[in-house]
Design a protein around this motif. Structure first.
Motif, PDB file in Angstrom:
ATOM      1  N   ASP A 191       0.812  -1.213   0.000  1.00 45.83           N
ATOM      2  CA  ASP A 191       0.000   0.000   0.000  1.00 45.83           C
ATOM      3  C   ASP A 191       0.848   1.266   0.000  1.00 45.83           C
ATOM      4  OD1 ASP A 191      -2.763   0.869   0.005  1.00 45.83           O
ATOM      5  OD2 ASP A 191      -2.359   1.744   1.961  1.00 45.83           O
ATOM      6  N   TRP A 192       2.132   1.137   0.285  1.00 44.73           N
ATOM      7  CA  TRP A 192       3.060   2.268   0.229  1.00 44.73           C
ATOM      8  C   TRP A 192       4.467   1.700   0.179  1.00 44.73           C
ATOM      9  CZ3 TRP A 192       1.936   7.739   0.986  1.00 44.73           C
ATOM     10  CH2 TRP A 192       3.077   8.555   0.971  1.00 44.73           C
ATOM     11  N   VAL A 193       5.284   2.215  -0.733  1.00 44.27           N
ATOM     12  CA  VAL A 193       6.668   1.760  -0.861  1.00 44.27           C
ATOM     13  C   VAL A 193       7.569   2.979  -0.985  1.00 44.27           C
ATOM     14  CG1 VAL A 193       8.323   0.454  -2.245  1.00 44.27           C
ATOM     15  CG2 VAL A 193       5.973  -0.386  -2.012  1.00 44.27           C
ATOM     16  N   SER A 194       8.625   3.043  -0.163  1.00 45.38           N
ATOM     17  CA  SER A 194       9.634   4.099  -0.275  1.00 45.38           C
ATOM     18  C   SER A 194      11.021   3.473  -0.335  1.00 45.38           C
ATOM     19  CB  SER A 194       9.574   5.065   0.916  1.00 45.38           C
ATOM     20  OG  SER A 194       8.357   5.746   0.945  1.00 45.38           O
ATOM     21  N   LEU A 195      11.833   3.968  -1.262  1.00 47.55           N
ATOM     22  CA  LEU A 195      13.200   3.470  -1.434  1.00 47.55           C
ATOM     23  C   LEU A 195      14.156   4.647  -1.585  1.00 47.55           C
ATOM     24  CD1 LEU A 195      12.261   0.750  -4.020  1.00 47.55           C
ATOM     25  CD2 LEU A 195      13.594   0.174  -2.009  1.00 47.55           C
ATOM     26  N   THR A 196      15.317   4.564  -0.966  1.00 46.81           N
ATOM     27  CA  THR A 196      16.347   5.580  -1.167  1.00 46.81           C
ATOM     28  C   THR A 196      17.477   4.989  -2.001  1.00 46.81           C
ATOM     29  OG1 THR A 196      17.481   4.972   0.889  1.00 46.81           O
ATOM     30  CG2 THR A 196      15.851   6.751   1.001  1.00 46.81           C
ATOM     31  N   PHE A 197      18.055   5.840  -2.862  1.00 46.54           N
ATOM     32  CA  PHE A 197      19.170   5.444  -3.728  1.00 46.54           C
ATOM     33  C   PHE A 197      20.303   6.461  -3.545  1.00 46.54           C
ATOM     34  CE2 PHE A 197      15.301   3.807  -5.619  1.00 46.54           C
ATOM     35  CZ  PHE A 197      15.646   2.500  -5.951  1.00 46.54           C
ATOM     36  N   PRO A 198      21.380   6.094  -2.851  1.00 46.46           N
ATOM     37  CA  PRO A 198      22.437   7.076  -2.549  1.00 46.46           C
ATOM     38  C   PRO A 198      23.267   7.507  -3.751  1.00 46.46           C
ATOM     39  CG  PRO A 198      23.072   4.887  -1.806  1.00 46.46           C
ATOM     40  CD  PRO A 198      21.651   4.785  -2.237  1.00 46.46           C
ATOM     41  N   ASP A 199      23.248   6.709  -4.832  1.00 46.54           N
ATOM     42  CA  ASP A 199      24.141   6.971  -5.963  1.00 46.54           C
ATOM     43  C   ASP A 199      23.432   7.410  -7.238  1.00 46.54           C
ATOM     44  OD1 ASP A 199      26.229   5.948  -4.307  1.00 46.54           O
ATOM     45  OD2 ASP A 199      25.598   3.923  -4.842  1.00 46.54           O
ATOM     46  N   LEU A 200      22.117   7.660  -7.157  1.00 46.37           N
ATOM     47  CA  LEU A 200      21.348   7.963  -8.366  1.00 46.37           C
ATOM     48  C   LEU A 200      20.688   9.332  -8.278  1.00 46.37           C
ATOM     49  CD1 LEU A 200      19.466   4.580  -9.005  1.00 46.37           C
ATOM     50  CD2 LEU A 200      21.693   5.287  -9.908  1.00 46.37           C
ATOM     51  N   THR A 201      20.349   9.871  -9.443  1.00 47.49           N
ATOM     52  CA  THR A 201      19.483  11.045  -9.527  1.00 47.49           C
ATOM     53  C   THR A 201      18.063  10.567  -9.809  1.00 47.49           C
ATOM     54  OG1 THR A 201      19.737  11.315 -11.913  1.00 47.49           O
ATOM     55  CG2 THR A 201      21.386  12.378 -10.499  1.00 47.49           C
ATOM     56  N   SER A 202      17.108  11.473  -9.716  1.00 48.50           N
ATOM     57  CA  SER A 202      15.716  11.100  -9.973  1.00 48.50           C
ATOM     58  C   SER A 202      15.532  10.601 -11.399  1.00 48.50           C
ATOM     59  CB  SER A 202      14.794  12.287  -9.700  1.00 48.50           C
ATOM     60  OG  SER A 202      15.159  13.396 -10.495  1.00 48.50           O
ATOM     61  N   LYS A 222      15.940  -5.740  -8.331  1.00 49.46           N
ATOM     62  CA  LYS A 222      16.567  -4.771  -9.228  1.00 49.46           C
ATOM     63  C   LYS A 222      16.981  -3.524  -8.461  1.00 49.46           C
ATOM     64  CE  LYS A 222      14.101  -2.627 -12.442  1.00 49.46           C
ATOM     65  NZ  LYS A 222      13.430  -2.272 -13.722  1.00 49.46           N
ATOM     66  N   ALA A 223      16.123  -3.072  -7.549  1.00 54.16           N
ATOM     67  CA  ALA A 223      16.436  -1.882  -6.749  1.00 54.16           C
ATOM     68  C   ALA A 223      17.697  -2.111  -5.912  1.00 54.16           C
ATOM     69  CB  ALA A 223      15.248  -1.534  -5.849  1.00 54.16           C
ATOM     70  N   ARG A 224      17.861  -3.302  -5.404  1.00 52.67           N
ATOM     71  CA  ARG A 224      19.052  -3.614  -4.599  1.00 52.67           C
ATOM     72  C   ARG A 224      20.331  -3.538  -5.428  1.00 52.67           C
ATOM     73  NH1 ARG A 224      18.636  -8.884  -0.976  1.00 52.67           N
ATOM     74  NH2 ARG A 224      20.680  -8.073  -0.367  1.00 52.67           N
ATOM     75  N   GLN A 225      20.224  -3.871  -6.710  1.00 52.36           N
ATOM     76  CA  GLN A 225      21.398  -3.782  -7.583  1.00 52.36           C
ATOM     77  C   GLN A 225      21.888  -2.336  -7.709  1.00 52.36           C
ATOM     78  OE1 GLN A 225      20.169  -5.588 -11.263  1.00 52.36           O
ATOM     79  NE2 GLN A 225      20.083  -7.651 -10.420  1.00 52.36           N
ATOM     80  N   TYR A 226      20.986  -1.380  -7.513  1.00 50.44           N
ATOM     81  CA  TYR A 226      21.347   0.040  -7.557  1.00 50.44           C
ATOM     82  C   TYR A 226      21.514   0.596  -6.135  1.00 50.44           C
ATOM     83  CZ  TYR A 226      20.225  -0.011 -12.534  1.00 50.44           C
ATOM     84  OH  TYR A 226      20.208  -0.276 -13.885  1.00 50.44           O
ATOM     85  N   ARG A 227      21.775  -0.280  -5.183  1.00 54.64           N
ATOM     86  CA  ARG A 227      21.953   0.072  -3.774  1.00 54.64           C
ATOM     87  C   ARG A 227      20.715   0.732  -3.194  1.00 54.64           C
ATOM     88  NH1 ARG A 227      26.834   3.492  -2.432  1.00 54.64           N
ATOM     89  NH2 ARG A 227      26.339   2.754  -0.320  1.00 54.64           N
ATOM     90  N   GLY A 228      19.552   0.313  -3.681  1.00 57.53           N
ATOM     91  CA  GLY A 228      18.301   0.828  -3.148  1.00 57.53           C
ATOM     92  C   GLY A 228      18.057   0.290  -1.748  1.00 57.53           C
ATOM     93  N   HIS A 229      17.617   1.180  -0.862  1.00 59.76           N
ATOM     94  CA  HIS A 229      17.366   0.809   0.530  1.00 59.76           C
ATOM     95  C   HIS A 229      15.905   1.078   0.852  1.00 59.76           C
ATOM     96  CE1 HIS A 229      17.870   0.301   4.827  1.00 59.76           C
ATOM     97  NE2 HIS A 229      17.405   1.524   5.038  1.00 59.76           N
ATOM     98  N   LEU A 230      15.196   0.050   1.296  1.00 57.37           N
ATOM     99  CA  LEU A 230      13.772   0.171   1.609  1.00 57.37           C
ATOM    100  C   LEU A 230      13.598   0.932   2.918  1.00 57.37           C
ATOM    101  CD1 LEU A 230      11.126  -0.880   0.306  1.00 57.37           C
ATOM    102  CD2 LEU A 230      11.245  -2.806   1.874  1.00 57.37           C
ATOM    103  N   THR A 231      12.912   2.071   2.866  1.00 54.60           N
ATOM    104  CA  THR A 231      12.709   2.888   4.067  1.00 54.60           C
ATOM    105  C   THR A 231      11.285   2.792   4.610  1.00 54.60           C
ATOM    106  OG1 THR A 231      12.204   4.818   2.687  1.00 54.60           O
ATOM    107  CG2 THR A 231      14.488   4.540   3.412  1.00 54.60           C
ATOM    108  N   ARG A 232      10.348   2.367   3.775  1.00 54.64           N
ATOM    109  CA  ARG A 232       8.969   2.211   4.242  1.00 54.64           C
ATOM    110  C   ARG A 232       8.256   1.196   3.358  1.00 54.64           C
ATOM    111  NH1 ARG A 232       4.288   6.973   4.859  1.00 54.64           N
ATOM    112  NH2 ARG A 232       2.516   5.554   5.079  1.00 54.64           N
TER     113      ARG A 232
END
Length: 323
Positions: free
Chosen positions: A190-201, A289-299
């Motif tokens: 119902d809600w997903v948030s991910l942070t990517f330290p090495d990417l732009t939007s 796939k998100a993890r391959q870009y160092r995506g971190h699940l925040t919510r």
């Protein structure tokens, strides 16, 4: 050209995804449509369309053959579809079935003790306490339940006292008589948030979401220390926040600060599932796939569809209050 509440508009309607695909084989579905004018999305509508008239779900960003939209926010908008000159096979219902499968990330069936949420889950056997609870839900006495199942009341009593083990044959008979009990508890995001330290939007849109970049509206923001926001169709359903590039006053070079957060709201998760379907991947594949870009699940919020009242809302509220 499209007519909106009897007023002709020089807009091109663009398909942005389905916002409701909960009901299998529904003849009417709710979709999000963008009005494009001079290559820019001016406004969006959540409209109900006939699945039969639609014939096929377009790809996200493609033109959709809507000729007229009528209604308002209170009563809802309805859309009419232009009939195609081609003989198309109606695949909309098949695609909706696939969307439902993508959406339901977890299923649990109490009577059968079946689950696809995780292999590690220790699934309990259907026991005497479960049978008592189910009988209460059905508002049946031991006698009335026995009559409908064509067994003796003594047999039901032995099941409920644990004197006799509940067999698969008994459960199958229970499901045959009370078909609603076959409904599962469904779990969806119902809600997903991910942070990517090495990417732009823009990199998140292109490489992680894999959605057409021109469907996102760029605008300034000051939320969460970011300076830029990319919003899908200009709305906060699917949006990414990062840092807009700035010019170094000394060197005049363009400098880009990295780090971004992706937000998929409740409605955004439903819209994004159409993108998952087009890419032939699941939520699990997307997170990998998100993890391959160092995506971190925040919510990660989940919604649970409890089809026949197994969960006690007061117990859930108390559990949350007690953390």
């Amino acid at each position: 050209m499209i007519t909106i509440n009897n007023e002709p508009k020089a807009y091109t309607p663009i398909f942005l995804g389905t916002t409701q695909h909960s009901i299998r084989l529904s003849l009417e579905i709710l979709i999000m449509v963008g009005m494009k004018w001079h290559d820019e999305i001016i406004e969006t509508y959540n409209v109900t369309v006939s699945a039969i008239a639609l014939e096929q779900l377009p790809h996200i960003g493609n033109e959709i053959a809507i000729t007229e939209i009528a209604g308002n926010e209170l009563t809802g908008f309805k859309a009419k579809i232009r009939k195609s000159d081609k003989q198309l096979t109606n695949t909309t219902l098949i695609e909706l079935e696939k969307l439902v499968d993508i959406k339901n990330v977890g299923l649990y069936q109490l009577l059968k003790g079946q689950s696809n949420m995780a292999q590690e889950i220790n699934i309990p056997k259907f026991d005497a306490n479960n049978l008592k609870y189910v009988r209460q839900i059905l508002n049946e006495s031991q006698e009335s339940l026995a009559q409908k199942l064509k067994i003796t009341r003594q047999t039901v009593n032995r099941f409920e006292t644990g004197e006799q083990k509940i067999s698969d044959r008994f459960i199958n008979r229970l499901l045959a008589v009370y078909k609603d009990l076959a409904q599962s508890i469904e779990v969806q995001f119902d809600w997903v948030s991910l942070t990517f330290p090495d990417l732009t939007s823009k990199q998140v849109i292109r490489d992680v979401l894999n959605v057409q970049p021109d469907l996102f509206l760029e605008r300034p923001t000051s939320q969460n220390f970011y300076t830029r926001e990319m919003a899908f169709a200009g709305e906060k359903n699917i949006y990414i926040q990062d840092f807009a590039p700035i010019k170094n006053p000394e060197t005049q070079a363009i400098e880009q600060k990295y780090g971004t957060t992706l937000y998929l709201t409740g409605k955004g998760t439903r819209l994004f599932e159409k993108a998952l379907l087009e890419q032939n991947i699941t939520w699990h594949d997307f997170f990998q796939k998100a993890r391959q870009y160092r995506g971190h699940l925040t919510r990660l919020d989940i919604a649970i569809n409890d089809k026949w009242g197994l969960l006690d809302m007061n117990d859930l509220v108390k559990a949350v209050q007690e953390k």
